[in-house]
Design a protein around this motif. Structure first.
Motif, PDB file in Angstrom:
ATOM      1  N   GLN A 295      17.906  30.411 -23.356  1.00 45.44           N
ATOM      2  CA  GLN A 295      18.356  32.300 -23.682  1.00 45.44           C
ATOM      3  C   GLN A 295      18.268  32.903 -24.681  1.00 45.44           C
ATOM      4  O   GLN A 295      17.915  31.861 -25.770  1.00 45.44           O
ATOM      5  CB  GLN A 295      19.555  32.743 -23.702  1.00 45.44           C
ATOM      6  CG  GLN A 295      20.243  31.698 -24.974  1.00 45.44           C
ATOM      7  CD  GLN A 295      21.559  30.969 -24.601  1.00 45.44           C
ATOM      8  OE1 GLN A 295      22.661  30.841 -25.639  1.00 45.44           O
ATOM      9  NE2 GLN A 295      22.869  31.344 -23.635  1.00 45.44           N
ATOM     10  N   ILE A 296      18.065  34.279 -25.013  1.00 47.12           N
ATOM     11  CA  ILE A 296      17.543  34.414 -26.274  1.00 47.12           C
ATOM     12  C   ILE A 296      18.471  34.883 -26.930  1.00 47.12           C
ATOM     13  O   ILE A 296      19.866  35.605 -26.649  1.00 47.12           O
ATOM     14  CB  ILE A 296      16.721  35.871 -25.836  1.00 47.12           C
ATOM     15  CG1 ILE A 296      15.346  35.336 -25.548  1.00 47.12           C
ATOM     16  CG2 ILE A 296      16.466  36.523 -27.365  1.00 47.12           C
ATOM     17  CD1 ILE A 296      14.789  36.317 -25.553  1.00 47.12           C
TER      18      ILE A 296
ATOM     19  N   GLU B  57       7.906  34.201 -26.926  1.00 51.93           N
ATOM     20  CA  GLU B  57       7.603  32.597 -27.210  1.00 51.93           C
ATOM     21  C   GLU B  57       8.425  32.339 -25.799  1.00 51.93           C
ATOM     22  O   GLU B  57       7.687  31.363 -25.491  1.00 51.93           O
ATOM     23  CB  GLU B  57       8.869  33.095 -28.578  1.00 51.93           C
ATOM     24  CG  GLU B  57       8.675  31.602 -28.933  1.00 51.93           C
ATOM     25  CD  GLU B  57       8.815  31.131 -30.147  1.00 51.93           C
ATOM     26  OE1 GLU B  57       8.353  30.858 -31.489  1.00 51.93           O
ATOM     27  OE2 GLU B  57      10.492  31.540 -30.776  1.00 51.93           O
ATOM     28  N   LEU B  58       9.194  33.015 -25.552  1.00 51.75           N
ATOM     29  CA  LEU B  58       9.527  32.376 -24.130  1.00 51.75           C
ATOM     30  C   LEU B  58       8.533  32.606 -23.421  1.00 51.75           C
ATOM     31  O   LEU B  58       8.414  31.060 -22.638  1.00 51.75           O
ATOM     32  CB  LEU B  58      11.280  32.812 -23.674  1.00 51.75           C
ATOM     33  CG  LEU B  58      11.211  32.211 -22.336  1.00 51.75           C
ATOM     34  CD1 LEU B  58      11.480  30.761 -22.270  1.00 51.75           C
ATOM     35  CD2 LEU B  58      12.890  33.009 -21.898  1.00 51.75           C
ATOM     36  N   SER B  59       7.852  33.263 -22.979  1.00 52.33           N
ATOM     37  CA  SER B  59       6.660  32.928 -21.934  1.00 52.33           C
ATOM     38  C   SER B  59       5.622  32.058 -22.117  1.00 52.33           C
ATOM     39  O   SER B  59       5.224  31.384 -21.391  1.00 52.33           O
ATOM     40  CB  SER B  59       5.727  34.903 -22.045  1.00 52.33           C
ATOM     41  OG  SER B  59       7.308  35.674 -21.156  1.00 52.33           O
TER      42      SER B  59
ATOM     43  N   LEU C 144      15.165  32.485 -29.622  1.00 55.92           N
ATOM     44  CA  LEU C 144      14.997  31.149 -28.389  1.00 55.92           C
ATOM     45  C   LEU C 144      16.202  30.114 -28.613  1.00 55.92           C
ATOM     46  O   LEU C 144      15.756  29.350 -30.117  1.00 55.92           O
ATOM     47  CB  LEU C 144      13.547  31.382 -28.206  1.00 55.92           C
ATOM     48  CG  LEU C 144      13.416  30.542 -27.085  1.00 55.92           C
ATOM     49  CD1 LEU C 144      13.750  30.712 -25.800  1.00 55.92           C
ATOM     50  CD2 LEU C 144      11.730  30.452 -27.116  1.00 55.92           C
TER      51      LEU C 144
ATOM     52  N   GLU D  38      13.627  41.695 -29.811  1.00 58.86           N
ATOM     53  CA  GLU D  38      13.890  40.478 -29.123  1.00 58.86           C
ATOM     54  C   GLU D  38      12.928  40.543 -27.884  1.00 58.86           C
ATOM     55  O   GLU D  38      12.545  39.436 -27.348  1.00 58.86           O
ATOM     56  CB  GLU D  38      15.343  41.520 -27.821  1.00 58.86           C
ATOM     57  CG  GLU D  38      15.531  40.391 -26.984  1.00 58.86           C
ATOM     58  CD  GLU D  38      16.756  41.315 -25.633  1.00 58.86           C
ATOM     59  OE1 GLU D  38      17.062  40.416 -24.878  1.00 58.86           O
ATOM     60  OE2 GLU D  38      16.827  42.198 -26.593  1.00 58.86           O
ATOM     61  N   VAL D  39      11.728  41.873 -28.270  1.00 61.17           N
ATOM     62  CA  VAL D  39      10.604  41.169 -27.522  1.00 61.17           C
ATOM     63  C   VAL D  39      10.059  40.560 -28.149  1.00 61.17           C
ATOM     64  O   VAL D  39       9.128  39.478 -27.310  1.00 61.17           O
ATOM     65  CB  VAL D  39       9.931  42.674 -27.036  1.00 61.17           C
ATOM     66  CG1 VAL D  39       8.577  42.880 -27.076  1.00 61.17           C
ATOM     67  CG2 VAL D  39      10.373  44.312 -26.812  1.00 61.17           C
TER      68      VAL D  39
ATOM     69  N   SER E  43      11.263  37.281 -26.827  1.00 62.16           N
ATOM     70  CA  SER E  43      10.337  36.941 -24.952  1.00 62.16           C
ATOM     71  C   SER E  43       9.882  36.677 -24.777  1.00 62.16           C
ATOM     72  O   SER E  43       8.834  36.193 -24.060  1.00 62.16           O
ATOM     73  CB  SER E  43      10.882  38.516 -24.031  1.00 62.16           C
ATOM     74  OG  SER E  43      12.589  38.828 -23.976  1.00 62.16           O
TER      75      SER E  43
END
Length: 74
Positions: A8-9, A61-63, A22, A55-56, A59
Motif C-alpha cells: 500500500q502507498i 518504488e513499488l514497481s 510505501l 504518490e507517483v 508507485s
C-alpha cells in the motif's frame, strides 16, 4: 512469493506537507499488518526510501520492488 505480500502507498503528514510511504504487509488471511518498506527485509537488498514527495514516486518504488521480487522468484 509475491502473492503472500500486500502493498500500500500510505499518505502521511510530515511538517507542513504530505508525503507518501510505501508499506508492506504479510497476508495472514483475515489480518494484514503493514510496516514501512524501508524497515522491511527488502531494504537490506534494495535502497528503499522512508518517504516520497509524490504518490507517483512511491508507485515507481513499488514497481521496482515488484520487479526485483519477480526476478528472485524466477
Amino acid at each position: 512469493m509475491r502473492h503472500h505480500y500486500r502493498f500500500q502507498i500510505h499518505r502521511t503528514k510530515a511538517g507542513t506537507g504530505h508525503h507518501f510511504q510505501l508499506r508492506i504487509g504479510m497476508d495472514w488471511g483475515h489480518v494484514t499488518e503493514f510496516i514501512p518498506a524501508h524497515r522491511s527485509a527488502f531494504a537490506g537488498r534494495l535502497d528503499l526510501e522512508d518517504a516520497h514527495t509524490t504518490e507517483v514516486d512511491a508507485s515507481l518504488e513499488l514497481s521496482r520492488l515488484l520487479e526485483w521480487i519477480g526476478g528472485r522468484a524466477a
